[in-house]
Design a protein around this motif. Sequence first.
Motif, PDB file in Angstrom:
ATOM      1  N   ARG A  10       0.805  -1.223   0.000  1.00  0.00           N
ATOM      2  CA  ARG A  10       0.000   0.000   0.000  1.00  0.00           C
ATOM      3  C   ARG A  10       0.835   1.270   0.000  1.00  0.00           C
ATOM      4  NH1 ARG A  10      -4.340  -0.956   4.731  1.00  0.00           N
ATOM      5  NH2 ARG A  10      -5.082  -2.988   4.048  1.00  0.00           N
ATOM      6  N   LEU A  11       1.886   1.280   0.803  1.00  0.00           N
ATOM      7  CA  LEU A  11       2.679   2.493   0.966  1.00  0.00           C
ATOM      8  C   LEU A  11       3.622   2.733  -0.207  1.00  0.00           C
ATOM      9  CD1 LEU A  11       3.546   4.863   2.769  1.00  0.00           C
ATOM     10  CD2 LEU A  11       5.152   3.321   3.873  1.00  0.00           C
ATOM     11  N   TYR A  12       4.375   1.708  -0.599  1.00  0.00           N
ATOM     12  CA  TYR A  12       5.427   1.891  -1.598  1.00  0.00           C
ATOM     13  C   TYR A  12       5.002   1.565  -3.018  1.00  0.00           C
ATOM     14  CZ  TYR A  12       8.233   2.271   2.576  1.00  0.00           C
ATOM     15  OH  TYR A  12       8.729   2.676   3.792  1.00  0.00           O
ATOM     16  N   LYS A  13       3.811   1.026  -3.199  1.00  0.00           N
ATOM     17  CA  LYS A  13       3.274   0.709  -4.532  1.00  0.00           C
ATOM     18  C   LYS A  13       4.173  -0.233  -5.319  1.00  0.00           C
ATOM     19  CE  LYS A  13      -0.031   3.715  -3.841  1.00  0.00           C
ATOM     20  NZ  LYS A  13      -1.005   3.287  -2.879  1.00  0.00           N
ATOM     21  N   LYS A  14       4.802  -1.177  -4.617  1.00  0.00           N
ATOM     22  CA  LYS A  14       5.623  -2.190  -5.275  1.00  0.00           C
ATOM     23  C   LYS A  14       5.036  -3.556  -4.953  1.00  0.00           C
ATOM     24  CE  LYS A  14      10.073   0.097  -5.403  1.00  0.00           C
ATOM     25  NZ  LYS A  14      11.482  -0.045  -5.108  1.00  0.00           N
ATOM     26  N   TYR A  15       5.250  -4.506  -5.867  1.00  0.00           N
ATOM     27  CA  TYR A  15       4.761  -5.856  -5.635  1.00  0.00           C
ATOM     28  C   TYR A  15       5.705  -6.605  -4.697  1.00  0.00           C
ATOM     29  CZ  TYR A  15       1.074  -5.494  -9.054  1.00  0.00           C
ATOM     30  OH  TYR A  15      -0.055  -5.127  -9.721  1.00  0.00           O
ATOM     31  N   VAL A  16       5.136  -7.253  -3.694  1.00  0.00           N
ATOM     32  CA  VAL A  16       5.880  -8.028  -2.717  1.00  0.00           C
ATOM     33  C   VAL A  16       5.462  -9.479  -2.867  1.00  0.00           C
ATOM     34  CG1 VAL A  16       6.335  -8.363  -0.264  1.00  0.00           C
ATOM     35  CG2 VAL A  16       5.898  -6.069  -1.150  1.00  0.00           C
ATOM     36  N   THR A  17       6.443 -10.393  -2.922  1.00  0.00           N
ATOM     37  CA  THR A  17       6.144 -11.810  -3.029  1.00  0.00           C
ATOM     38  C   THR A  17       5.945 -12.387  -1.642  1.00  0.00           C
ATOM     39  OG1 THR A  17       7.501 -11.963  -5.022  1.00  0.00           O
ATOM     40  CG2 THR A  17       6.936 -14.023  -3.924  1.00  0.00           C
ATOM     41  N   ARG A  18       4.808 -13.043  -1.451  1.00  0.00           N
ATOM     42  CA  ARG A  18       4.512 -13.696  -0.179  1.00  0.00           C
ATOM     43  C   ARG A  18       4.471 -15.191  -0.402  1.00  0.00           C
ATOM     44  NH1 ARG A  18       0.740  -9.693   3.234  1.00  0.00           N
ATOM     45  NH2 ARG A  18       1.654  -7.801   2.409  1.00  0.00           N
ATOM     46  N   THR A  19       5.081 -15.937   0.517  1.00  0.00           N
ATOM     47  CA  THR A  19       5.160 -17.386   0.390  1.00  0.00           C
ATOM     48  C   THR A  19       4.436 -18.030   1.547  1.00  0.00           C
ATOM     49  OG1 THR A  19       7.312 -17.185  -0.672  1.00  0.00           O
ATOM     50  CG2 THR A  19       6.734 -19.338   0.184  1.00  0.00           C
ATOM     51  N   LYS A  20       3.616 -19.031   1.223  1.00  0.00           N
ATOM     52  CA  LYS A  20       2.913 -19.796   2.242  1.00  0.00           C
ATOM     53  C   LYS A  20       3.282 -21.259   2.050  1.00  0.00           C
ATOM     54  CE  LYS A  20      -1.626 -20.834   4.008  1.00  0.00           C
ATOM     55  NZ  LYS A  20      -3.064 -20.661   3.879  1.00  0.00           N
ATOM     56  N   LYS A  21       3.607 -21.950   3.146  1.00  0.00           N
ATOM     57  CA  LYS A  21       3.963 -23.365   3.074  1.00  0.00           C
ATOM     58  C   LYS A  21       2.805 -24.203   3.602  1.00  0.00           C
ATOM     59  CE  LYS A  21       8.946 -23.248   3.299  1.00  0.00           C
ATOM     60  NZ  LYS A  21      10.122 -23.748   4.005  1.00  0.00           N
ATOM     61  N   CYS A  22       2.458 -25.230   2.862  1.00  0.00           N
ATOM     62  CA  CYS A  22       1.365 -26.121   3.246  1.00  0.00           C
ATOM     63  C   CYS A  22       1.864 -27.553   3.257  1.00  0.00           C
ATOM     64  CB  CYS A  22       0.217 -26.032   2.249  1.00  0.00           C
ATOM     65  SG  CYS A  22      -0.496 -24.420   2.100  1.00  0.00           S
ATOM     66  N   LYS A  23       1.414 -28.329   4.243  1.00  0.00           N
ATOM     67  CA  LYS A  23       1.689 -29.762   4.255  1.00  0.00           C
ATOM     68  C   LYS A  23       0.554 -30.446   3.503  1.00  0.00           C
ATOM     69  CE  LYS A  23       4.518 -29.854   8.316  1.00  0.00           C
ATOM     70  NZ  LYS A  23       4.623 -30.177   9.726  1.00  0.00           N
ATOM     71  N   VAL A  24       0.939 -31.309   2.555  1.00  0.00           N
ATOM     72  CA  VAL A  24      -0.017 -31.905   1.627  1.00  0.00           C
ATOM     73  C   VAL A  24       0.071 -33.416   1.697  1.00  0.00           C
ATOM     74  CG1 VAL A  24      -0.689 -32.013  -0.802  1.00  0.00           C
ATOM     75  CG2 VAL A  24       0.258 -29.905   0.117  1.00  0.00           C
ATOM     76  N   HIS A  25      -1.085 -34.086   1.669  1.00  0.00           N
ATOM     77  CA  HIS A  25      -1.135 -35.541   1.691  1.00  0.00           C
ATOM     78  C   HIS A  25      -0.830 -36.080   0.294  1.00  0.00           C
ATOM     79  CE1 HIS A  25      -2.200 -39.449   3.211  1.00  0.00           C
ATOM     80  NE2 HIS A  25      -3.032 -39.638   2.211  1.00  0.00           N
ATOM     81  N   ASP A  26       0.185 -36.943   0.201  1.00  0.00           N
ATOM     82  CA  ASP A  26       0.598 -37.568  -1.063  1.00  0.00           C
ATOM     83  C   ASP A  26       0.585 -39.081  -0.831  1.00  0.00           C
ATOM     84  OD1 ASP A  26       1.722 -38.305  -3.458  1.00  0.00           O
ATOM     85  OD2 ASP A  26       3.707 -37.509  -3.020  1.00  0.00           O
TER      86      ASP A  26
END
Length: 90
Positions: free
Chosen positions: A39-55
Amino acid sequence: MEEQKVQKKAGKKSFVGIVTSDKMDKTIVVSIDSKKMDRLYKKYVTRTKKCKVHDEKNEAHVGDTVRIVECSPISKDKCWYLDKIVERAK
């Protein structure tokens, strides 16, 4: 990096991400990246979310691009399952 893709099928969310760990039995860790504008700097920020997945078949490995789908909780941390492997690691 793969952009975050959300599809809704019968009220279930699905995402596309990259496998970062496959050391557990029948479980993989998937990183989901999303880009959000600051919002403040008007630049795109990459956000990473980690999920545990059933395989179930232990078929996904580190570096693979996979699609995961939301499900009812399987354990304390797992509430996603592997839908399909979109692309294998090179």
